[in-house]
Design an enzyme around this catalytic site. Sequence first.
Site, mmCIF file in Angstrom:
data_model
loop_
_atom_site.group_PDB
_atom_site.id
_atom_site.type_symbol
_atom_site.label_atom_id
_atom_site.label_comp_id
_atom_site.label_asym_id
_atom_site.label_seq_id
_atom_site.Cartn_x
_atom_site.Cartn_y
_atom_site.Cartn_z
ATOM 1 N N HIS A 47 0.473 -2.751 3.865
ATOM 2 C CA HIS A 47 -0.258 -2.834 2.921
ATOM 3 C C HIS A 47 -0.224 -3.798 1.752
ATOM 4 C CE1 HIS A 47 -1.163 1.739 3.903
ATOM 5 N NE2 HIS A 47 0.193 1.555 4.127
ATOM 6 N N TYR A 48 -1.220 -4.140 1.103
ATOM 7 C CA TYR A 48 -1.216 -4.473 0.051
ATOM 8 C C TYR A 48 -1.870 -3.773 -1.183
ATOM 9 C CZ TYR A 48 -6.170 -6.379 0.349
ATOM 10 O OH TYR A 48 -7.646 -6.334 0.733
ATOM 11 N N THR A 49 -1.524 -3.721 -2.407
ATOM 12 C CA THR A 49 -1.544 -2.981 -3.404
ATOM 13 C C THR A 49 -3.098 -3.211 -4.110
ATOM 14 O OG1 THR A 49 -0.244 -4.255 -5.268
ATOM 15 C CG2 THR A 49 0.864 -2.519 -3.817
ATOM 16 N N GLU A 116 4.119 -1.149 0.815
ATOM 17 C CA GLU A 116 3.260 -1.530 0.110
ATOM 18 C C GLU A 116 3.806 -2.857 -0.619
ATOM 19 O OE1 GLU A 116 0.277 -0.788 -0.774
ATOM 20 O OE2 GLU A 116 -0.129 1.385 -0.229
ATOM 21 N N HIS A 164 -2.509 -1.822 7.389
ATOM 22 C CA HIS A 164 -3.572 -0.802 7.299
ATOM 23 C C HIS A 164 -4.934 -0.902 7.836
ATOM 24 C CE1 HIS A 164 -4.821 2.371 4.044
ATOM 25 N NE2 HIS A 164 -4.893 2.970 5.034
ATOM 26 N N ASP A 174 -6.359 -4.586 4.356
ATOM 27 C CA ASP A 174 -5.172 -5.021 3.995
ATOM 28 C C ASP A 174 -4.336 -4.774 5.281
ATOM 29 O OD1 ASP A 174 -5.611 -2.187 3.434
ATOM 30 O OD2 ASP A 174 -3.456 -2.048 2.725
#
Length: 275
Positions: A47-49, A116, A164, A174
């Site tokens: 994921h990215y946050t 993440e 994700h 993401d």
Amino acid sequence: MRLIIVLLALWLTACSTSGLEQRPGYVVDTRHPAQGAQPRIKMVVIHYTAEDFPQSLTTLTGNQVSAHYLIPAKPPQHAGQPVVWQLVPEAALAWHAGPSFWRGASRINDTSVGIELVNAGYRRNAQGQRIFAPFSASQIAALQPLLRDIVHRYGIAPQNIVGHSDVAPQRKQDPGPLFPWALLAQQGIGAWPDAARVRFWLDGRDPQASVPVEEVLNALADYGYAVNQQMTPEQQQKVIAAFQMHFRPSDYRGLPDAETLAIAKALVGQYGSGD
């Protein structure tokens, strides 16, 4: 009394060497492990946050969402090695994937490690186009040994290292088209289409040539994406775009073209069907 203590110590030692394990109030016999046991963890979801590090840490340590690991945009060093944050033990379930599906399985939280990456995600320019933020080289350098370690310990298949957006294409983008999937694949981490196989399936066609959307969706379903006959044209475009962001990031408009179909067929040939 001393004799009793000595005998108890000897008994506990015998238990530990014979496959009997003393626990508070009972003893466990571990000498007959089941052959049918499998690790809980079968996937990694990246994921990215879309937040900075302090906000990401606050969000991921609250009671609404969580992930097993968090990697800052520029990880600090300790003894010459990058530091990553472990927020949830791998043996525990983290709430990172949400409603999700991959290769015939739902409830991806139950079977995955969530990682993440601190990254701003994307912004819209004046034309309404999404402009994604890049990942730093030091962040990816910290991610690689973490991924390699997890993959080795659980025997995770390359096709089960996903983003994700792969497991929730209708809701998520993401880690986006700038995430270096190809670089990781070069390091032996994750799936990537073999160029010769792609050329075979392209069969001399213009890569941008339009093909029936049903053919592309069928190939994506074969590989493992969530596809059904009730999808609207917008939903179809989102799942195609998610695939393209992962495997053909040069053009992720979600259009059904010959190259996308060829890549999907190549991946199915390399890694099998997701049925």
